[in-house]
Structure formats: structure tokens, C-alpha cells
Motif scaffolding. Structure first.
Motif, short mmCIF file in Angstrom:
data_model
loop_
_atom_site.label_atom_id
_atom_site.label_comp_id
_atom_site.label_asym_id
_atom_site.label_seq_id
_atom_site.Cartn_x
_atom_site.Cartn_y
_atom_site.Cartn_z
N TYR A 1 2.13 -0.79 6.05
CA TYR A 1 2.91 -0.38 4.90
C TYR A 1 4.60 -0.09 4.90
O TYR A 1 5.49 0.43 4.04
N HIS B 1 -10.02 -4.03 5.36
CA HIS B 1 -8.76 -4.23 4.35
C HIS B 1 -7.43 -4.16 5.29
O HIS B 1 -6.69 -5.06 5.33
N MET C 1 -4.61 -7.01 6.90
CA MET C 1 -2.88 -7.00 6.42
C MET C 1 -2.19 -6.95 7.86
O MET C 1 -0.93 -7.19 7.72
N ASN D 1 7.21 -10.43 5.61
CA ASN D 1 8.15 -9.57 4.52
C ASN D 1 9.57 -9.88 4.23
O ASN D 1 10.31 -9.57 3.55
N ILE E 1 5.64 -6.48 0.17
CA ILE E 1 5.31 -5.23 0.45
C ILE E 1 5.24 -4.29 -0.70
O ILE E 1 4.38 -3.74 -0.95
N ARG F 1 1.67 -4.79 -1.67
CA ARG F 1 0.67 -3.88 -1.03
C ARG F 1 0.68 -2.44 -1.48
O ARG F 1 -0.08 -2.05 -1.48
N SER G 1 -1.25 -2.51 -4.61
CA SER G 1 -2.68 -2.51 -4.15
C SER G 1 -3.27 -1.42 -3.80
O SER G 1 -4.32 -0.68 -4.14
N ARG G 2 -2.48 -0.47 -2.98
CA ARG G 2 -2.85 0.91 -2.61
C ARG G 2 -2.78 1.75 -4.01
O ARG G 2 -3.90 2.42 -3.92
#
Length: 269
Positions: free
Chosen positions: A105, A138, A142, A151, A158, A161, A164-165
Motif C-alpha cells: 500500500y 490477496h 498484489m 504505480n 494505488i 488498492r 479495495s481495502r
């Protein structure tokens, strides 16, 4: 000082490799150009955006624009934050799990905060290894993307991402504490920081103890931001969490309408 956060929500890709204003949102461009063209402008405007802005005033007034690329937290800063959030790092292995997550992340504080909230609450109760094992497929999927630098020049990756979190956290909340999930989704319509009483009122039809438990759950999971002006504590959602929660609220309302429709059909039959 005026701060406009997440300006990317009113931008769409154009056919030239950059972005333009969405239909009906060009008022932002007009407003910013007036600031740039003004003879004197003692005010300051801070914009945040995952995407580059359309060219303003034909690009002739760059001296009034300053672009700063914001990066995520370093590994050391991120680990210190995890400790502040009561995530106990017991050994080198659990620290390595967190470092791998930090890299995925790119040290984004919101993603790390949501992950900390998941780790210290049910069902993991602070067990970093159990959290890693549950999410291992997962995260491992990534990792190659982060290592390959995918990125670079594509900040929206990002951002996806992080989104998604947020989705994962809301889904977990849906199954673990439905009242807290409802409070979060229904609270997404609050545009400003609001008192605790306003958040409790969102669930006015629920038992009082469930209202307080839902609010406590949102705080424990770091889903509420707070500020303290003049001896009052006020709460609101981070903009990205708010956007995702609004989408969930739309789905809840749509499901309720469909349920009412089915009930009416059943009565008719």
C-alpha cells in the motif's frame, strides 16, 4: 485557506492521455482560473487529486501554481503508527508481515489504519499472523505489482488498492456488526463533522445499547475521524470511506425498494 480534497472525483480521462472536468463540473475550472487571473490573491487554495488537473488559463500563469507529489509513509514511520494503534509486533516474522503490507500500500495512512483496525478487533484480536494467513492470497497477488513499480505514472492504481481495502473492511463489518455497518452507510450522508448524538440518532429505531455499541465499533476500527473544536468532539468519515459507504447505502435502499415491491406483489396475488 481553502482545501478541496479528492478533486479526482470530478475528473474523467480525455482522449489525449490527460483528464478533463466531468459534465456539469467545469465550475471548478472556472473558479480556479479566476483565482489564477486575479491581480491580487491573498488567499491560498490547496487541492488534492490522484490525477493531474486540466490545464488552467492556457498554462500562462504557472507562477501561481505549485505541484507537490505526496508519497506514503516510510517503513519506520508506518511501523511506529501500527504500534500507536496498539498492534503489537511480537517477533521478526510478524514485523515482516507488516512490512510487506506497508510496501503493497506504499505507506498509505488510510489503508494502514483500516488494516490496524481489522487486526486489533474480532476475529483476530491482535494476532498479526492470523490476519496475514487469512488475507495471504490477496496480499501475495498484489506484491509483484508493487515490486515492479506499476504505480509509476498511474496514481489511480494505488487509489484502487485503497478503495479495495475499504470495500474489504465494510464487507467484514457487514458480517461482524450489522448495526455498525448501517451506521457507517447511513452516516455517509453527513457532509460535516457531527456530534456523537447525531451519529447515534442515525439508528434511532434500534435499541439504545445497539446504537452505542455500533458507534464504539466504528471508533475501535478507526472508521471515524475526529476533531475537537471548543470543548466538543465531532466525528465524520474520511472522504474515500464516505464515497464507498454512499454506494453501499444506495444498494441498501435499492434492496429495500425491491423487497417492498415483492411484498406488494405477494399481497396482490
Amino acid at each position: 485557506l481553502l482545501i478541496i480534497d479528492m478533486l479526482e472525483v470530478v475528473l474523467i480521462p480525455d482522449k489525449k492521455g490527460s483528464h478533463c472536468w466531468q459534465e456539469g463540473e467545469s465550475i471548478f475550472g472556472e473558479f480556479l482560473e479566476r483565482i489564477i487571473l486575479a491581480e491580487k490573491m491573498p488567499s491560498r487554495v490547496i487541492l488534492t487529486s490522484q490525477y493531474g488537473l486540466p490545464v488552467l488559463a492556457q498554462g500562462r500563469y504557472d507562477q501561481r501554481l505549485r505541484e507537490v507529489t505526496l508519497k506514503g509513509l516510510t517503513e519506520e514511520e508506518s511501523l511506529r503508527l501500527f504500534e500507536r494503534w496498539k498492534v503489537s509486533i511480537d517477533n521478526n516474522e510478524t514485523e515482516d508481515f507488516l512490512i510487506r503490507i506497508i510496501k503493497i500500500y506504499e505507506g498509505h495512512p488510510l489503508a494502514l489504519k483500516l488494516i490496524a483496525g481489522d487486526i486489533i478487533n474480532e476475529p483476530y484480536q491482535g494476532d498479526i499472523e492470523a490476519f496475514w494467513e487469512d488475507n495471504k492470497p490477496h496480499f501475495e497477488a498484489m506484491e509483484p505489482l508493487a515490486r515492479n513499480g506499476e504505480n509509476v505514472g498511474s496514481m489511480y492504481i494505488i487509489d484502487e488498492r485503497i478503495r479495495s481495502r475499504v470495500e474489504d473492511t465494510l464487507e467484514r463489518l457487514f458480517y461482524s456488526d450489522y448495526y455498525a455497518y448501517l451506521m457507517l452507510c447511513m452516516g455517509s450522508v453527513l457532509e460535516r463533522f457531527a456530534e456523537k448524538k447525531a451519529w447515534l440518532t442515525i439508528l434511532c429505531d434500534a435499541p439504545t445499547n445497539e446504537q452505542y455499541l455500533a458507534f464504539a465499533t466504528l471508533r475501535k476500527r478507526f472508521l471515524l475521524e475526529s476533531e475537537k473544536p471548543k470543548r466538543k468532539v465531532l466525528y465524520r468519515l474520511h472522504n474515500l470511506i464516505q464515497n464507498v459507504a454512499l454506494e453501499h447505502l444506495d444498494k441498501i435502499e435499492e434492496d429495500e425498494e425491491n423487497s417492498v415491491g415483492l411484498l406488494e406483489v405477494a399481497k396482490t396475488e
